[in-house]
Motif scaffolding. Structure first.
Motif, PDB file in Angstrom:
ATOM      1  N   VAL A  11      19.342  33.560 -14.771  1.00 25.03           N
ATOM      2  CA  VAL A  11      20.783  33.806 -14.814  1.00 25.03           C
ATOM      3  C   VAL A  11      21.500  32.916 -13.795  1.00 25.03           C
ATOM      4  O   VAL A  11      22.613  32.450 -14.031  1.00 25.03           O
ATOM      5  CB  VAL A  11      21.078  35.294 -14.516  1.00 25.03           C
ATOM      6  CG1 VAL A  11      22.571  35.564 -14.539  1.00 25.03           C
ATOM      7  CG2 VAL A  11      20.388  36.165 -15.542  1.00 25.03           C
TER       8      VAL A  11
ATOM      9  N   ILE B  22      17.837  26.170 -18.947  1.00 25.39           N
ATOM     10  CA  ILE B  22      18.265  27.386 -18.237  1.00 25.39           C
ATOM     11  C   ILE B  22      17.004  28.151 -17.856  1.00 25.39           C
ATOM     12  O   ILE B  22      16.219  28.523 -18.716  1.00 25.39           O
ATOM     13  CB  ILE B  22      19.155  28.280 -19.140  1.00 25.39           C
ATOM     14  CG1 ILE B  22      20.414  27.545 -19.549  1.00 25.39           C
ATOM     15  CG2 ILE B  22      19.439  29.610 -18.443  1.00 25.39           C
ATOM     16  CD1 ILE B  22      21.694  28.096 -19.002  1.00 25.39           C
TER      17      ILE B  22
ATOM     18  N   ASP C  16      21.134  29.887 -13.080  1.00 27.42           N
ATOM     19  CA  ASP C  16      21.488  28.570 -13.615  1.00 27.42           C
ATOM     20  C   ASP C  16      22.743  28.641 -14.487  1.00 27.42           C
ATOM     21  O   ASP C  16      23.445  27.647 -14.663  1.00 27.42           O
ATOM     22  CB  ASP C  16      20.366  28.020 -14.529  1.00 27.42           C
ATOM     23  CG  ASP C  16      19.218  27.414 -13.740  1.00 27.42           C
ATOM     24  OD1 ASP C  16      19.438  27.043 -12.575  1.00 27.42           O
ATOM     25  OD2 ASP C  16      18.112  27.327 -14.302  1.00 27.42           O
ATOM     26  N   TYR C  17      22.988  29.828 -15.047  1.00 28.06           N
ATOM     27  CA  TYR C  17      23.951  29.944 -16.142  1.00 28.06           C
ATOM     28  C   TYR C  17      25.376  29.542 -15.762  1.00 28.06           C
ATOM     29  O   TYR C  17      26.034  28.783 -16.486  1.00 28.06           O
ATOM     30  CB  TYR C  17      23.924  31.364 -16.718  1.00 28.06           C
ATOM     31  CG  TYR C  17      24.903  31.553 -17.848  1.00 28.06           C
ATOM     32  CD1 TYR C  17      24.660  31.006 -19.110  1.00 28.06           C
ATOM     33  CD2 TYR C  17      26.088  32.245 -17.655  1.00 28.06           C
ATOM     34  CE1 TYR C  17      25.566  31.149 -20.133  1.00 28.06           C
ATOM     35  CE2 TYR C  17      27.001  32.400 -18.681  1.00 28.06           C
ATOM     36  CZ  TYR C  17      26.737  31.850 -19.914  1.00 28.06           C
ATOM     37  OH  TYR C  17      27.641  31.994 -20.921  1.00 28.06           O
ATOM     38  N   GLU C  18      25.837  30.024 -14.606  1.00 28.09           N
ATOM     39  CA  GLU C  18      27.231  29.816 -14.251  1.00 28.09           C
ATOM     40  C   GLU C  18      27.571  28.323 -14.119  1.00 28.09           C
ATOM     41  O   GLU C  18      28.551  27.843 -14.680  1.00 28.09           O
ATOM     42  CB  GLU C  18      27.544  30.552 -12.952  1.00 28.09           C
ATOM     43  CG  GLU C  18      28.981  31.020 -12.921  1.00 28.09           C
ATOM     44  CD  GLU C  18      29.213  32.040 -11.823  1.00 28.09           C
ATOM     45  OE1 GLU C  18      30.282  32.007 -11.241  1.00 28.09           O
ATOM     46  OE2 GLU C  18      28.296  32.838 -11.558  1.00 28.09           O
TER      47      GLU C  18
ATOM     48  N   GLU D 108      25.804  25.781 -15.284  1.00 27.89           N
ATOM     49  CA  GLU D 108      25.590  25.088 -16.559  1.00 27.89           C
ATOM     50  C   GLU D 108      26.744  25.347 -17.538  1.00 27.89           C
ATOM     51  O   GLU D 108      27.150  24.459 -18.275  1.00 27.89           O
ATOM     52  CB  GLU D 108      24.251  25.517 -17.181  1.00 27.89           C
ATOM     53  CG  GLU D 108      23.026  25.062 -16.408  1.00 27.89           C
ATOM     54  CD  GLU D 108      22.822  23.537 -16.398  1.00 27.89           C
ATOM     55  OE1 GLU D 108      23.366  22.852 -17.275  1.00 27.89           O
ATOM     56  OE2 GLU D 108      22.132  23.043 -15.495  1.00 27.89           O
ATOM     57  N   LEU D 109      27.262  26.572 -17.524  1.00 29.40           N
ATOM     58  CA  LEU D 109      28.383  26.912 -18.399  1.00 29.40           C
ATOM     59  C   LEU D 109      29.614  26.084 -18.023  1.00 29.40           C
ATOM     60  O   LEU D 109      30.295  25.522 -18.897  1.00 29.40           O
ATOM     61  CB  LEU D 109      28.702  28.409 -18.285  1.00 29.40           C
ATOM     62  CG  LEU D 109      29.877  28.906 -19.124  1.00 29.40           C
ATOM     63  CD1 LEU D 109      29.516  28.942 -20.603  1.00 29.40           C
ATOM     64  CD2 LEU D 109      30.327  30.295 -18.671  1.00 29.40           C
TER      65      LEU D 109
END
Ligand code: ADP
Length: 160
Positions: A94, A91, A96-98, A100-101
């Protein structure tokens, strides 16, 4: 004794110093780390699968517990075949987060025993992506410090 195998999946087109930062961290944390290059990319890659594997093999040589492999199909099936219990992902920001989640939750739904572990690279690599490296190289810009020297050479050969 419990031995943990982790898989670090990705396109690695090409491997960057950000990827290597994560590989170094992963190699310290897990008993075995398999860097797995995704076979079925929708888009045409800059480097062929063989070229990407060759570069990864060369730059991961310092870590004896790191292996390079190729996979296709579902990641959870591949993890089961390789007896891996962890998926390693990076990551950067931020943004990347969506994505990756979503991937992590879907993989958990498919295989609840497989854990996704996220790691953050050094700040210097937090803006670095394979896409940016490809774009800079294709426009004739310098990629020194962004990718290992072996990859820099290949990029130069590919673009000119
Ligand atoms: P993918 O197409 O699966 O995103 P990539 O090769 O672009 O494949 O990335 C593989 C993994 O490495 C992803 O988890 C991505 O977030 C992570 N990653 C990519 N670049 C960096 C970097 N500079 N620092 C840390 N992690 C990174």
């Amino acid at each position: 004794m419990k031995s943990i195998t982790a898989i670090y999946p990705g396109s690695f087109d090409p491997v960057t110093n950000g990827h290597l930062d994560l590989i170094e961290r992963g190699a310290k944390m897990f008993d075995r780390l398999i860097v797995a290059v995704l076979r079925n990319l929708d888009k045409a890659p800059l480097f062929s699968l063989d070229e990407r594997v060759e570069m990864l093999t060369e730059v991961t040589r310092p870590w004896p517990n790191v292996e390079v492999d190729v996979f296709g199909g579902l990641l959870v099936d591949y993890a089961q075949r390789r007896k891996a219990s962890v998926i390693l992902r990076g990551i950067r920001a931020v943004s990347d987060y969506e994505y990756e989640l979503q991937m992590a939750m879907m993989n958990r739904k498919l295989e609840p025993n497989l854990e996704t572990v996220f790691m953050m690279p050094a700040v210097a690599y937090s803006y670095l992506s394979s896409r940016v490296v490809r774009e800079i190289a294709q426009l004739g810009g310098p990629v020194q410090g962004l990718v290992p020297p072996a990859v820099e050479q290949r990029l130069r050969a590919k673009v000119f």
